[in-house]
Enzyme design. Structure first.
Site, PDB file in Angstrom:
ATOM      1  N   HIS A  42      20.731  -5.733 -16.002  1.00 55.36           N
ATOM      2  CA  HIS A  42      21.893  -5.169 -15.326  1.00 55.36           C
ATOM      3  C   HIS A  42      22.960  -4.831 -16.373  1.00 55.36           C
ATOM      4  O   HIS A  42      23.000  -5.430 -17.446  1.00 55.36           O
ATOM      5  CB  HIS A  42      22.468  -6.163 -14.324  1.00 55.36           C
ATOM      6  CG  HIS A  42      21.583  -6.403 -13.141  1.00 55.36           C
ATOM      7  ND1 HIS A  42      22.055  -6.994 -11.990  1.00 55.36           N
ATOM      8  CD2 HIS A  42      20.268  -6.154 -12.925  1.00 55.36           C
ATOM      9  CE1 HIS A  42      21.078  -7.083 -11.112  1.00 55.36           C
ATOM     10  NE2 HIS A  42      19.970  -6.585 -11.658  1.00 55.36           N
ATOM     11  N   GLU A  44      26.109  -5.502 -16.652  1.00 55.30           N
ATOM     12  CA  GLU A  44      26.970  -6.608 -17.084  1.00 55.30           C
ATOM     13  C   GLU A  44      26.239  -7.538 -18.057  1.00 55.30           C
ATOM     14  O   GLU A  44      26.802  -7.944 -19.079  1.00 55.30           O
ATOM     15  CB  GLU A  44      27.448  -7.413 -15.865  1.00 55.30           C
ATOM     16  CG  GLU A  44      28.247  -6.606 -14.861  1.00 55.30           C
ATOM     17  CD  GLU A  44      27.399  -5.969 -13.760  1.00 55.30           C
ATOM     18  OE1 GLU A  44      27.983  -5.615 -12.721  1.00 55.30           O
ATOM     19  OE2 GLU A  44      26.165  -5.815 -13.934  1.00 55.30           O
ATOM     20  N   CYS A  72      26.594  -8.917  -9.224  1.00 51.59           N
ATOM     21  CA  CYS A  72      25.690  -9.711  -8.389  1.00 51.59           C
ATOM     22  C   CYS A  72      25.787 -11.178  -8.814  1.00 51.59           C
ATOM     23  O   CYS A  72      26.422 -11.504  -9.824  1.00 51.59           O
ATOM     24  CB  CYS A  72      24.261  -9.184  -8.534  1.00 51.59           C
ATOM     25  SG  CYS A  72      23.488  -9.591 -10.113  1.00 51.59           S
ATOM     26  N   CYS A  75      24.802 -11.691 -12.520  1.00 52.11           N
ATOM     27  CA  CYS A  75      25.783 -11.173 -13.474  1.00 52.11           C
ATOM     28  C   CYS A  75      27.077 -11.981 -13.456  1.00 52.11           C
ATOM     29  O   CYS A  75      27.679 -12.230 -14.498  1.00 52.11           O
ATOM     30  CB  CYS A  75      26.056  -9.704 -13.189  1.00 52.11           C
ATOM     31  SG  CYS A  75      24.619  -8.659 -13.501  1.00 52.11           S
TER      32      CYS A  75
END
Length: 137
Positions: A42, A44, A72, A75
């Site tokens: 992801h 992040e 999420c 993250c």
């Protein structure tokens, strides 16, 4: 946030992130789950990995994470473990779920249960970030 939007656009994804201290951007990253065949890639997490490698440390105290979408749970947890001081996001999880499946656990709820205080700023440039979801989601 503009830099996070720009990196997302460049990679044709709704998910972009940058880590900055003050006005200085140290790293930027986009979601690369498909390209790397890695469900943890992801934006992040990729930004945290890049900055940790660059600084050769895991404590990112004093940095701000700007991300196009609310992080999420994975993250958000990575941000907590990295000791990032502030999370600024554009589009929230309830909005993201209109475009794609999402774990409906909010970043603030996770931060409220953590061992450190992280400031969360939500809805920053939200309209522009939601446009990324419409375009690439």
């Amino acid at each position: 946030m503009k830099a996070a939007i720009d990196i997302a656009e460049k990679h044709q994804t709704p998910f972009g992130a940058v880590l900055a201290m003050g006005d200085e951007i140290f790293v930027e990253a986009a979601n690369q789950t498909r390209q790397l065949h890695d469900p943890t890639a992801h934006a992040e997490v990729m930004a945290i990995r890049k900055l940790g490698e660059h600084l050769q440390k895991t404590d990112l105290s004093g940095f701000t994470l700007y991300t196009t979408c609310e992080p999420c749970p994975m993250c958000t947890s990575a941000t907590i473990w990295a000791k990032v001081g502030t999370i600024v996001y554009g589009t929230d999880i309830p909005t993201i779920t209109k475009f794609m499946p999402q774990i409906s656990l909010r970043a603030q709820d996770i931060c409220d249960q953590s061992f450190t205080d992280i400031e969360i700023v939500h809805g920053f440039m939200g309209k522009e970030c939601t446009q990324l979801l419409r375009k690439y989601g």
